[in-house]
Write an enzyme that holds these catalytic residues in place. Structure first.
Site, PDB file in Angstrom:
ATOM      1  N   GLU A 126      56.979  24.904  38.568  1.00 59.84           N
ATOM      2  CA  GLU A 126      56.582  25.519  39.841  1.00 59.84           C
ATOM      3  C   GLU A 126      55.407  24.739  40.402  1.00 59.84           C
ATOM      4  O   GLU A 126      54.787  23.929  39.694  1.00 59.84           O
ATOM      5  CB  GLU A 126      56.233  26.998  39.642  1.00 59.84           C
ATOM      6  CG  GLU A 126      57.475  27.866  39.543  1.00 59.84           C
ATOM      7  CD  GLU A 126      57.182  29.353  39.455  1.00 59.84           C
ATOM      8  OE1 GLU A 126      56.004  29.743  39.415  1.00 59.84           O
ATOM      9  OE2 GLU A 126      58.148  30.123  39.431  1.00 59.84           O
ATOM     10  N   HIS A 242      52.095  33.365  50.231  1.00 61.78           N
ATOM     11  CA  HIS A 242      53.217  32.599  49.658  1.00 61.78           C
ATOM     12  C   HIS A 242      53.937  31.890  50.801  1.00 61.78           C
ATOM     13  O   HIS A 242      54.199  32.508  51.835  1.00 61.78           O
ATOM     14  CB  HIS A 242      54.158  33.560  48.928  1.00 61.78           C
ATOM     15  CG  HIS A 242      55.103  32.884  47.986  1.00 61.78           C
ATOM     16  ND1 HIS A 242      56.114  32.054  48.410  1.00 61.78           N
ATOM     17  CD2 HIS A 242      55.187  32.893  46.636  1.00 61.78           C
ATOM     18  CE1 HIS A 242      56.781  31.600  47.355  1.00 61.78           C
ATOM     19  NE2 HIS A 242      56.225  32.098  46.261  1.00 61.78           N
ATOM     20  N   ARG A 288      49.943  26.511  46.616  1.00 61.42           N
ATOM     21  CA  ARG A 288      50.480  27.441  47.617  1.00 61.42           C
ATOM     22  C   ARG A 288      49.697  27.505  48.914  1.00 61.42           C
ATOM     23  O   ARG A 288      50.266  27.573  49.994  1.00 61.42           O
ATOM     24  CB  ARG A 288      50.459  28.849  47.032  1.00 61.42           C
ATOM     25  CG  ARG A 288      51.728  29.165  46.406  1.00 61.42           C
ATOM     26  CD  ARG A 288      51.744  30.531  45.889  1.00 61.42           C
ATOM     27  NE  ARG A 288      52.802  30.489  44.902  1.00 61.42           N
ATOM     28  CZ  ARG A 288      53.076  31.455  44.071  1.00 61.42           C
ATOM     29  NH1 ARG A 288      52.365  32.551  44.089  1.00 61.42           N
ATOM     30  NH2 ARG A 288      54.061  31.340  43.241  1.00 61.42           N
ATOM     31  N   HIS A 353      50.804  37.596  49.537  1.00 63.72           N
ATOM     32  CA  HIS A 353      51.550  37.705  48.280  1.00 63.72           C
ATOM     33  C   HIS A 353      50.697  38.215  47.122  1.00 63.72           C
ATOM     34  O   HIS A 353      51.136  39.071  46.361  1.00 63.72           O
ATOM     35  CB  HIS A 353      52.107  36.319  47.957  1.00 63.72           C
ATOM     36  CG  HIS A 353      52.936  36.249  46.721  1.00 63.72           C
ATOM     37  ND1 HIS A 353      54.091  36.975  46.572  1.00 63.72           N
ATOM     38  CD2 HIS A 353      52.784  35.529  45.574  1.00 63.72           C
ATOM     39  CE1 HIS A 353      54.626  36.702  45.386  1.00 63.72           C
ATOM     40  NE2 HIS A 353      53.844  35.840  44.761  1.00 63.72           N
ATOM     41  N   ARG A 388      45.601  31.383  43.012  1.00 62.79           N
ATOM     42  CA  ARG A 388      46.271  31.555  41.721  1.00 62.79           C
ATOM     43  C   ARG A 388      47.377  30.528  41.508  1.00 62.79           C
ATOM     44  O   ARG A 388      48.177  30.270  42.413  1.00 62.79           O
ATOM     45  CB  ARG A 388      46.873  32.959  41.650  1.00 62.79           C
ATOM     46  CG  ARG A 388      47.656  33.244  40.395  1.00 62.79           C
ATOM     47  CD  ARG A 388      48.222  34.635  40.439  1.00 62.79           C
ATOM     48  NE  ARG A 388      49.142  34.794  41.535  1.00 62.79           N
ATOM     49  CZ  ARG A 388      50.468  34.730  41.436  1.00 62.79           C
ATOM     50  NH1 ARG A 388      51.033  34.530  40.265  1.00 62.79           N
ATOM     51  NH2 ARG A 388      51.231  34.894  42.486  1.00 62.79           N
TER      52      ARG A 388
HETATM   53  P1  FAD Z   1      52.065  46.263  39.814  1.00 65.51           P
HETATM   54  O1  FAD Z   1      53.202  45.738  39.059  1.00 65.51           O
HETATM   55  O2  FAD Z   1      52.109  46.165  41.290  1.00 65.51           O
HETATM   56  O3  FAD Z   1      51.909  47.791  39.402  1.00 65.51           O
HETATM   57  C1  FAD Z   1      50.964  48.625  40.025  1.00 65.51           C
HETATM   58  C2  FAD Z   1      51.274  50.051  39.631  1.00 65.51           C
HETATM   59  O4  FAD Z   1      50.230  50.915  40.031  1.00 65.51           O
HETATM   60  C3  FAD Z   1      52.526  50.598  40.268  1.00 65.51           C
HETATM   61  O5  FAD Z   1      53.238  51.289  39.267  1.00 65.51           O
HETATM   62  C4  FAD Z   1      52.022  51.582  41.305  1.00 65.51           C
HETATM   63  O6  FAD Z   1      52.896  52.627  41.580  1.00 65.51           O
HETATM   64  C5  FAD Z   1      50.771  52.078  40.616  1.00 65.51           C
HETATM   65  N1  FAD Z   1      49.741  52.653  41.501  1.00 65.51           N
HETATM   66  C6  FAD Z   1      49.088  52.030  42.512  1.00 65.51           C
HETATM   67  N2  FAD Z   1      48.176  52.866  43.055  1.00 65.51           N
HETATM   68  C7  FAD Z   1      48.253  54.039  42.372  1.00 65.51           C
HETATM   69  C8  FAD Z   1      47.593  55.292  42.466  1.00 65.51           C
HETATM   70  N3  FAD Z   1      46.649  55.531  43.401  1.00 65.51           N
HETATM   71  N4  FAD Z   1      47.945  56.272  41.605  1.00 65.51           N
HETATM   72  C9  FAD Z   1      48.907  56.076  40.685  1.00 65.51           C
HETATM   73  N5  FAD Z   1      49.572  54.906  40.552  1.00 65.51           N
HETATM   74  C10 FAD Z   1      49.249  53.902  41.374  1.00 65.51           C
HETATM   75  N6  FAD Z   1      53.675  36.755  39.255  1.00 65.51           N
HETATM   76  C11 FAD Z   1      54.064  35.942  38.250  1.00 65.51           C
HETATM   77  O7  FAD Z   1      53.289  35.676  37.324  1.00 65.51           O
HETATM   78  N7  FAD Z   1      55.318  35.430  38.264  1.00 65.51           N
HETATM   79  C12 FAD Z   1      56.222  35.691  39.232  1.00 65.51           C
HETATM   80  O8  FAD Z   1      57.345  35.224  39.186  1.00 65.51           O
HETATM   81  C13 FAD Z   1      55.824  36.534  40.289  1.00 65.51           C
HETATM   82  N8  FAD Z   1      56.682  36.823  41.300  1.00 65.51           N
HETATM   83  C14 FAD Z   1      56.298  37.745  42.230  1.00 65.51           C
HETATM   84  C15 FAD Z   1      57.222  38.143  43.197  1.00 65.51           C
HETATM   85  C16 FAD Z   1      56.892  39.112  44.123  1.00 65.51           C
HETATM   86  C17 FAD Z   1      57.886  39.519  45.159  1.00 65.51           C
HETATM   87  C18 FAD Z   1      55.607  39.696  44.089  1.00 65.51           C
HETATM   88  C19 FAD Z   1      55.226  40.750  45.073  1.00 65.51           C
HETATM   89  C20 FAD Z   1      54.672  39.293  43.143  1.00 65.51           C
HETATM   90  C21 FAD Z   1      55.021  38.318  42.214  1.00 65.51           C
HETATM   91  N9  FAD Z   1      54.113  37.906  41.244  1.00 65.51           N
HETATM   92  C22 FAD Z   1      54.520  37.064  40.250  1.00 65.51           C
HETATM   93  C23 FAD Z   1      52.814  38.545  41.134  1.00 65.51           C
HETATM   94  C24 FAD Z   1      52.890  39.592  40.018  1.00 65.51           C
HETATM   95  O9  FAD Z   1      54.160  40.186  40.040  1.00 65.51           O
HETATM   96  C25 FAD Z   1      51.849  40.659  40.159  1.00 65.51           C
HETATM   97  O10 FAD Z   1      50.595  40.119  40.400  1.00 65.51           O
HETATM   98  C26 FAD Z   1      51.753  41.470  38.881  1.00 65.51           C
HETATM   99  O11 FAD Z   1      53.036  41.849  38.476  1.00 65.51           O
HETATM  100  C27 FAD Z   1      50.888  42.664  39.089  1.00 65.51           C
HETATM  101  O12 FAD Z   1      51.100  43.554  38.036  1.00 65.51           O
HETATM  102  P2  FAD Z   1      50.279  44.887  37.998  1.00 65.51           P
HETATM  103  O13 FAD Z   1      50.762  45.652  36.817  1.00 65.51           O
HETATM  104  O14 FAD Z   1      48.848  44.576  38.107  1.00 65.51           O
HETATM  105  O15 FAD Z   1      50.686  45.649  39.351  1.00 65.51           O
HETATM  106  C1  SIN Z   2      57.601  32.949  42.871  1.00 74.50           C
HETATM  107  O1  SIN Z   2      58.607  33.167  42.198  1.00 74.50           O
HETATM  108  O2  SIN Z   2      57.509  32.096  43.749  1.00 74.50           O
HETATM  109  C2  SIN Z   2      56.423  33.810  42.649  1.00 74.50           C
HETATM  110  C3  SIN Z   2      55.715  33.325  41.480  1.00 74.50           C
HETATM  111  C4  SIN Z   2      54.337  33.863  41.485  1.00 74.50           C
HETATM  112  O3  SIN Z   2      53.911  34.499  42.435  1.00 74.50           O
HETATM  113  O4  SIN Z   2      53.642  33.600  40.494  1.00 74.50           O
END
Ligand code: FAD
Ligand code: SIN
Length: 562
Positions: A126, A242, A288, A353, A388
């Protein structure tokens, strides 16, 4: 009690007034955190939608780890530091890169099914990675991870799940400053719950921008809650845009993974010209922020109406068989929106993103408030700096949550459940104003704090957001969102109360983070990583510092370069 992927349906009668730990959020960070806490602790996991709904589940490209023979944690560290544009904390990145192998081993042990090639784990390239080091499960890596973590959480008798349940505020002891629990909106009631440790895993805040790849739950709640409780926040101006989200009329800004460019796709303009090399020697695979700005600038220069213009991702250089094998979800979603990836280039444009800024934590996830921890996108560990590196965030969730295995907790100070005050909870007349703010804020933020920023646009937006914040504060419903009297739990009689409180609370959180992003972006008079100021286009040595926010204080803090 019923245990399902939609949640562990607890009745209000079996919610005790205290837990050893409360985890807020059920993405990769929250689920893995709950699993890592010792099984002797009574853990409550609250999540505002169904279990597992969040950015993690939508992750496509994969999770980075130096597992190939030509790779090493040192190379991974260097790539991360380079992408971070001088703002990564070296010790945090070192910790991330050196623990990546163990994180992957643990996910494999739990049952995550990463793609394999010739019986070995397959990796891809990537942007800004010098080696092929991104492990994946087709183009739905996040789903593969989250579904397994959620299934394991559901098997654990010490973890109680409330879903949907909305964390409204942190509960801070005014004497000790300790975070001693939360207020929770669940089944039309607001209740105060004690915990020795509160772990914020609420994800990012992409919904603050009109164009975002993030799901609707990403409203920056954890950062707003921590700010209101007085915790130190860091680097809030740094948002990653992104380069390639689907840009089709009426379609969501569905992510077209960077892995598509990693496998060989080209960015072209509407004349079919491959333009990314005009802006950076690495072309489509530059960091990015560089590629997103290249698209923005290319359209500004060349398109008749930049607001309507788009560029395209041409997949012709990738063999169709490989596209079918690697990107089934992208093929299907594009088809749903009228794009046949085998026959035409995909229209794309940048979208918000990932939020690099967040609640400042140390290597053990501890925030500046005793008893409060933050993990995942809501935290600022120092690993992402100003930009990032792709696929480092899922890794960060797992590596840092694993630190909770070491957490030792005093028994919670359990007190008798409170009685409930009854409130009608009918705010129908106030909802129009809240909905209007919620609709207009993301467009304002996209204009003022999107890919290119300037003092005048930031200042205008700060004034508008301040006005909206004061309007919201004047509404009666806001007093219930904040409801800062822990001596009283509340039960609402109106059936719409919960839905309205949630909308008002999310809007309040969005306004709070919007205000903080704008202030931080106006404060940093340089350009670096995800923060680009057209009036200060250069990176400045004097700004190689973090910005920190605590209450109304906005300041700089020296880097940790050990
Ligand atoms: P999240 O997975 O967003 O979870 C947050 C949780 O908190 C959710 O369950 C939500 O409901 C809960 N929540 C929020 N506020 C409250 C509240 N007030 N009360 C109760 N619950 C609450 N990163 C990579 O490393 N590789 C990838 O390939 C990649 N692809 C991505 C693709 C997309 C489309 C997106 C949007 C992001 C991507 N990222 C990727 C970034 C990565 O997915 C996220 O940064 C990471 O998964 C965040 O994880 P998290 O557990 O912190 O948050
Ligand atoms: C992607 O698949 O392009 C997202 C990867 C990332 O946000 O780390």
């Amino acid at each position: 009690m019923e245990k399902t992927l939609n949640g562990f349906k607890s009745t209000t009668a079996n919610i005790p007034a205290g837990y050893d730990a409360i985890v807020i959020g059920s993405g990769a960070a929250g689920l893995y955190a709950a699993l890592c806490l010792r099984s002797c602790y009574r853990v409550l996991l609250v999540t505002k939608s169904k279990l597992g709904v969040g950015s993690s589940k939508w992750a496509q490209g994969g999770i980075a780890a130096a597992i190939a023979t030509d790779d090493s944690p040192q190379l991974h560290l260097e790539d991360t530091l380079n992408a971070g544009a001088g703002l990564c904390d070296r010790s945090a990145v070192d910790f991330l890169a050196s623990n990546a192998y163990d994180a992957i081993a643990s996910l494999l042990d739990l049952g995550v099914d990463f793609d394999r090639k010739d019986n070995k784990l397959a990796t891809t390239l990537e942007a800004a990675h010098s080696r092929s080091r991104v492990l994946h499960s087709q183009d739905t890596t996040g789903r593969a991870i989250v579904d397994i973590l959620a299934a394991r959480v559901l098997e654990r008798p010490n973890i109680q799940i409330l879903a949907p349940a909305f964390a409204l505020n942190l509960w801070r002891d005014p004497q000790s400053d300790r975070c001693q629990g939360i207020s929770l909106l669940y089944e039309n009631q607001i209740r105060w719950l004690r915990a020795t440790a509160v772990i914020l895993a609420t994800g990012g805040g992409g919904q603050i921008f009109a164009k975002t790849t993030n799901p609707t739950v990403s409203t920056g709640d954890g950062v707003a809650l921590a700010w209101r409780a007085g915790a130190i926040l860091r680097d809030l101006e740094f948002f990653q845009f992104h380069p390639t989200a689907l840009n089709q009329p009426d379609a969501p800004h569905f992510l077209i993974s960077e892995a598509v460019r990693g496998e060989g796709a080209h960015l072209v303009d509407d004349e079919g010209r491959r333009f990314a090399f005009d802006y950076h020697p690495k072309g489509e695979l530059a960091p990015r922020d560089v590629v997103s700005r290249a698209i923005f600038n290319h359209l500004e220069k060349n398109a008749r109406d930049p607001a309507m213009a788009r560029v395209f991702l041409n997949l012709e250089a990738i063999p169709p068989e490989k596209i079918r094998h690697r990107f089934p979800n992208i093929i299907q979603t594009c088809r749903q929106w009228g794009v046949d990836v085998f026959a035409q280039p995909i229209p794309v444009a940048p979208a918000a993103h990932y939020w690099m800024g967040g609640v400042a934590v140390d290597i053990a996830n501890a925030t500046s408030l005793p008893g409060l921890y933050a993990i995942g996108e809501t935290s600022s560990t120092g690993v992402h700096g100003a930009n990032r590196l792709a696929s480092n965030s899922l890794l960060e969730c797992i590596v840092f949550a694993a630190q909770l295995q070491k957490l030792e907790l005093e028994p919670v100070d359990l007190q008798e459940p409170e009685s409930f005050g009854k409130v009608r909870g009918d705010w129908q007349g106030e909802m129009g104003e809240i909905e209007a703010i919620r609709d207009n804020l993301p467009a304002l933020m996209w204009h003022a704090a999107g890919i290119c920023r300037s003092r005048s646009a930031l200042e205008e937006a700060i004034a508008k957001v301040s006005f909206w914040r004061s309007r919201l504060a004047d509404l009666e419903i806001s007093q219930y969102c904040l409801h800062l009297s822990p001596e009283e739990n509340l039960a609402f009689e109106s059936e719409t109360a919960e839905e309205h409180l949630k909308l008002a609370a999310e809007t309040m959180n969005l306004l709070d983070i919007g205000h903080l992003i704008l202030k931080s972006a106006a404060f940093r008079t340089e350009s670096r990583g995800g923060h680009y100021r057209i009036d200060y286009p250069d990176k400045m040595d004097s700004w190689q510092v973090h910005t920190i926010v605590q209450g109304d204080r906005l300041d700089t803090a020296a880097m940790d370069n050990d």
